[in-house]
Each structure stands twice: as C-alpha cells, then as structure tokens.
Write a protein that holds these residues in place. Structure first.
Motif, PDB file in Angstrom:
ATOM      1  N   ASP A  42       0.744  -1.292  -0.118  1.00  0.00           N
ATOM      2  CA  ASP A  42      -0.251   0.024  -0.084  1.00  0.00           C
ATOM      3  C   ASP A  42       0.822   1.231   0.082  1.00  0.00           C
ATOM      4  N   VAL A  43       1.844   1.343   0.754  1.00  0.00           N
ATOM      5  CA  VAL A  43       2.804   2.445   0.778  1.00  0.00           C
ATOM      6  C   VAL A  43       3.517   2.780  -0.525  1.00  0.00           C
ATOM      7  N   ILE A  44       3.928   1.463  -1.107  1.00  0.00           N
ATOM      8  CA  ILE A  44       4.680   1.761  -2.612  1.00  0.00           C
ATOM      9  C   ILE A  44       3.616   2.257  -3.239  1.00  0.00           C
ATOM     10  N   GLY A  45       2.509   1.471  -3.423  1.00  0.00           N
ATOM     11  CA  GLY A  45       1.420   1.832  -4.484  1.00  0.00           C
ATOM     12  C   GLY A  45       1.060   3.222  -4.273  1.00  0.00           C
ATOM     13  N   ALA A  46       1.016   3.766  -3.047  1.00  0.00           N
ATOM     14  CA  ALA A  46       0.605   5.266  -3.023  1.00  0.00           C
ATOM     15  C   ALA A  46       1.567   6.214  -3.338  1.00  0.00           C
ATOM     16  N   GLY A  47       2.914   5.812  -3.333  1.00  0.00           N
ATOM     17  CA  GLY A  47       3.682   6.736  -3.597  1.00  0.00           C
ATOM     18  C   GLY A  47       4.677   6.885  -4.959  1.00  0.00           C
ATOM     19  N   ALA A  48       4.452   5.629  -5.709  1.00  0.00           N
ATOM     20  CA  ALA A  48       5.149   5.516  -6.853  1.00  0.00           C
ATOM     21  C   ALA A  48       4.063   5.653  -8.176  1.00  0.00           C
ATOM     22  N   ALA A  49       4.637   6.608  -8.910  1.00  0.00           N
ATOM     23  CA  ALA A  49       3.855   6.733 -10.262  1.00  0.00           C
ATOM     24  C   ALA A  49       3.338   5.551 -11.086  1.00  0.00           C
ATOM     25  N   ASP A  50       4.154   4.425 -10.885  1.00  0.00           N
ATOM     26  CA  ASP A  50       3.837   3.278 -11.714  1.00  0.00           C
ATOM     27  C   ASP A  50       4.632   2.111 -11.325  1.00  0.00           C
ATOM     28  N   ALA A  51       3.730   1.341 -10.410  1.00  0.00           N
ATOM     29  CA  ALA A  51       4.246   0.142  -9.742  1.00  0.00           C
ATOM     30  C   ALA A  51       3.338  -1.205 -10.012  1.00  0.00           C
ATOM     31  N   LYS A  52       4.020  -2.017 -10.865  1.00  0.00           N
ATOM     32  CA  LYS A  52       3.665  -3.300 -11.058  1.00  0.00           C
ATOM     33  C   LYS A  52       3.778  -4.435 -10.040  1.00  0.00           C
ATOM     34  N   VAL A  53       2.762  -4.863  -9.582  1.00  0.00           N
ATOM     35  CA  VAL A  53       2.935  -5.958  -8.763  1.00  0.00           C
ATOM     36  C   VAL A  53       2.765  -7.623  -8.975  1.00  0.00           C
ATOM     37  N   CYS A  54       3.732  -8.316  -8.749  1.00  0.00           N
ATOM     38  CA  CYS A  54       3.823  -9.523  -9.154  1.00  0.00           C
ATOM     39  C   CYS A  54       3.606 -10.483  -7.754  1.00  0.00           C
ATOM     40  N   LEU A  55       2.891 -11.810  -7.958  1.00  0.00           N
ATOM     41  CA  LEU A  55       3.071 -12.550  -6.793  1.00  0.00           C
ATOM     42  C   LEU A  55       3.405 -13.996  -7.177  1.00  0.00           C
ATOM     43  N   PRO A  56       4.758 -14.256  -7.732  1.00  0.00           N
ATOM     44  CA  PRO A  56       5.138 -15.615  -8.073  1.00  0.00           C
ATOM     45  C   PRO A  56       4.846 -16.590  -7.063  1.00  0.00           C
ATOM     46  N   ASP A  57       4.606 -17.860  -7.493  1.00  0.00           N
ATOM     47  CA  ASP A  57       4.167 -18.951  -6.777  1.00  0.00           C
ATOM     48  C   ASP A  57       5.475 -19.928  -6.254  1.00  0.00           C
ATOM     49  N   GLY A  58       6.562 -19.741  -6.858  1.00  0.00           N
ATOM     50  CA  GLY A  58       7.772 -20.341  -6.529  1.00  0.00           C
ATOM     51  C   GLY A  58       8.992 -19.672  -7.173  1.00  0.00           C
ATOM     52  N   PRO A  59      10.214 -20.428  -6.793  1.00  0.00           N
ATOM     53  CA  PRO A  59      11.667 -19.798  -7.370  1.00  0.00           C
ATOM     54  C   PRO A  59      11.521 -19.726  -8.937  1.00  0.00           C
ATOM     55  N   GLU A  60      10.834 -20.795  -9.600  1.00  0.00           N
ATOM     56  CA  GLU A  60      10.915 -20.652 -11.109  1.00  0.00           C
ATOM     57  C   GLU A  60      10.249 -19.484 -11.589  1.00  0.00           C
ATOM     58  N   GLU A  61       9.153 -19.430 -10.940  1.00  0.00           N
ATOM     59  CA  GLU A  61       8.316 -18.068 -11.507  1.00  0.00           C
ATOM     60  C   GLU A  61       8.952 -16.751 -10.958  1.00  0.00           C
ATOM     61  N   PHE A  62       9.471 -16.759  -9.943  1.00  0.00           N
ATOM     62  CA  PHE A  62      10.227 -15.909  -9.239  1.00  0.00           C
ATOM     63  C   PHE A  62      11.268 -15.189 -10.338  1.00  0.00           C
ATOM     64  N   ALA A  63      11.974 -16.157 -10.845  1.00  0.00           N
ATOM     65  CA  ALA A  63      12.960 -15.898 -12.022  1.00  0.00           C
ATOM     66  C   ALA A  63      12.541 -15.127 -13.178  1.00  0.00           C
ATOM     67  N   ARG A  64      11.429 -15.843 -13.693  1.00  0.00           N
ATOM     68  CA  ARG A  64      10.814 -15.449 -14.802  1.00  0.00           C
ATOM     69  C   ARG A  64      10.172 -14.070 -14.600  1.00  0.00           C
ATOM     70  N   VAL A  65       9.883 -13.682 -13.626  1.00  0.00           N
ATOM     71  CA  VAL A  65       9.009 -12.423 -13.389  1.00  0.00           C
ATOM     72  C   VAL A  65      10.400 -11.240 -13.514  1.00  0.00           C
ATOM     73  N   LEU A  66      11.382 -11.927 -12.771  1.00  0.00           N
ATOM     74  CA  LEU A  66      12.485 -10.732 -12.630  1.00  0.00           C
ATOM     75  C   LEU A  66      13.396 -10.680 -14.006  1.00  0.00           C
ATOM     76  N   ALA A  67      13.487 -11.753 -14.884  1.00  0.00           N
ATOM     77  CA  ALA A  67      13.904 -11.717 -16.301  1.00  0.00           C
ATOM     78  C   ALA A  67      13.136 -10.888 -17.136  1.00  0.00           C
ATOM     79  N   ARG A  68      11.671 -10.598 -16.864  1.00  0.00           N
ATOM     80  CA  ARG A  68      10.888  -9.940 -17.793  1.00  0.00           C
ATOM     81  C   ARG A  68      10.724  -8.569 -17.360  1.00  0.00           C
ATOM     82  N   ARG A  69      11.521  -8.054 -16.344  1.00  0.00           N
ATOM     83  CA  ARG A  69      11.049  -6.769 -15.830  1.00  0.00           C
ATOM     84  C   ARG A  69      11.017  -5.647 -16.807  1.00  0.00           C
ATOM     85  N   GLY A  70      11.956  -5.738 -17.632  1.00  0.00           N
ATOM     86  CA  GLY A  70      12.050  -4.618 -18.640  1.00  0.00           C
ATOM     87  C   GLY A  70      13.074  -3.451 -18.238  1.00  0.00           C
TER      88      GLY A  70
END
Length: 289
Positions: free
Chosen positions: A38-66
């Motif tokens: 909530d604090v980050i969402g209220a203060g950042a102009a553009d914040a995308k939130v991701c909820l990976p289910d495990g280490p593999e999805e954690f890695a994919r999300v980080l790799a696709r951060r642009g």
C-alpha cells in the motif's frame, strides 16, 4: 559489508517499479506485505505487483522486468535469490535492487542498512538512494553478499527420517541415542553437530596463509570497503590461545578435506576446494538517504 559511494537517488514520481512479493513472505506475515504494498502503491507513479508461486516463477518475473526497477518483498533468502539471478544473467551492474524485509530471517538485510519495519523500508524504496556494494563470487558462479564462514556456525547435518529406517534396527538405535544427546528439533529430522577442527589450506592472492599441517577452528571471509576481502583464520590453540591469522585479498582459495560454508544464512557444500573473488561495487541496493 563493503560499500562504495552512493550513486543515485530515485525520485518516486518518475520511477517505474516491479514489486515482486515472495510467497514465503506472504505466508509468514501477510499484514506487513499488505502495508508495504500500500505504501509503495500510494507513492510510486507506476508500480506493477507480481505474486510468483515459487522460485522458477520468481526468476521469470525478474527476467521480464524490462526497464522497471525491481523491489523484492521478502526475507534474506529472497534478496540473495534476486542478486544471484541478476548476476548470472549479467544484469547486476545496471540494476539497483530494493528490499522490504518480511519474514523470520532478516539479519542480512539489517546489516546492509535496510530498515526492517515495513513502512520505513517501503519509504526507502520510494525516497532512498542506491548504494554500490562489493560482492564475493565463487568458482561455481555463486554469490555471497555478507560474510562466509568455514565451518558454518551452528551448522548441522539434518537426516530426514522415513522409510529409510525401516528394517534397520541398528539405525533406529543410533537415532535414539542421538536424540538423547542433542537438543530436540522439529519432528521428522535429527540434527548431528558439524565436525570440529579441520585441516585446510587457505590461499590469499596466490600466497598460502595456512597449510594443511595446521588444524584450524574456523575461516571467515568478509568483503571490505577497499575492493578486497578480510580473511581471518583461527588456528586450533594448544595451551595458550593462538592468535588469528589475518589478511586482505581479492582472491581467496580454500582447499583440503571436504568442508561446508555458511554464507547469508545458508549452508553449502561439502566441497574439496572453492575460490572466491571480490567484485568491487558489483551490485546496488537502495537504502535510506
């Protein structure tokens, strides 16, 4: 932990963030996760939130951060995982990480200067500055953010019980004896203390600091502020306490009998030899100004 001059201050209004919430943090303390989000969402102009289910999805999300700046909400293990992934993708030098520590293991985060309260850490994400820090990289492409120690302090060998003990009365007898000699552990595991003094060869920048003929109690390696690591070897004392052997080096090699290492809250090994190299200013962490 070594650090170099702060290099960037991040204005929240113009920043694009990728907030990655580690699943362990969600299970451990959902309320702190919600507050930080909530604090980050209220203060950042553009914040995308991701909820990976495990280490593999954690890695994919980080790799696709642009072009988004990654923010990890999680414990020390989540931070080490993120740094490791970025290092192995050779993207660490151009990426400033932010961390909101949530979970039981946050001592590394605290030592790096990250607030451990959800609100303070989230505000540092928005208004903090990047601090470049040294990194230890080993010959298996693993990373160490804090200090490492051989043998690991308080390390144990955990033996999982189950069908493997069936039909082996002698094994059950040994396990029963172990239970009477060591403190109780969580159900399903027996803990056996790590061995004591060992014989290791420790080389610093190609020179031998201690050789196999001298048993040692411990070896510790910690990144220093000058792009080198502080190395401390404690020999086994006979009679009067032996003085530690100290050195500073960019490259440290430990070899000898099979040994384990504790670094950043995790135990690795056993290995017979391992080399660590200091990478000066290799990674950036956003901390309060």
């Amino acid at each position: 932990m070594a650090e170099v001059a702060t290099s960037r201050i991040f204005p929240a209004a113009s920043d694009q963030l990728l907030v990655v919430i580690d699943p362990v943090a969600r299970r451990a303390d959902g309320e702190s996760v919600r507050i930080a989000k909530d604090v980050i969402g209220a203060g950042a102009a553009d914040a995308k939130v991701c909820l990976p289910d495990g280490p593999e999805e954690f890695a994919r999300v980080l790799a696709r951060r642009g072009s988004r700046r990654p923010v990890v909400i999680g414990d020390d293990r989540a931070l080490v995982r993120a740094v490791t992934l970025l290092h192995r993708r050779r993207e660490l030098a151009d990426c400033a990480l932010s961390l909101v520590p949530v979970g039981g293991a946050v001592s590394l985060a605290r030592s790096l200067g990250v607030p451990t309260g959800a609100v303070a850490a989230a505000r540092a994400v928005l208004d903090g500055a990047e601090r470049r820090m040294d990194l230890l990289v080993d010959d298996s492409d693993g990373v160490v953010l804090g200090a490492l120690r051989i043998p690991p302090v308080g390390g144990v060998t955990r033996v999982r019980e189950g069908a493997g003990g069936a039909g082996r009365p002698w094994l059950r007898t040994c396990r029963s004896l172990v239970r009477t000699l060591v403190p109780a552990r969580p159900s399903g595991a027996v803990s056996v203390p790590e061995p004591g003094p060992t014989r290791l060869r420790v080389e610093v920048d190609g020179s031998t600091l201690v050789d196999l003929h001298q048993p040692v109690e411990s070896v510790s390696v910690t990144p220093d502020a000058s792009g080198t690591a502080r190395v401390e070897v404690r020999p086994v004392s006979v009679g009067a306490e032996a003085a530690p052997l100290l050195a500073e080096a960019r490259t440290v090699t430990v070899s000898g009998a099979h040994f384990r290492c504790r670094a950043d809250g995790a135990v690795s090994g056993p290995v017979r030899t391992r080399t660590w190299v200091v990478r000066e200013g290799a990674w950036g962490l956003v901390v309060p100004v």
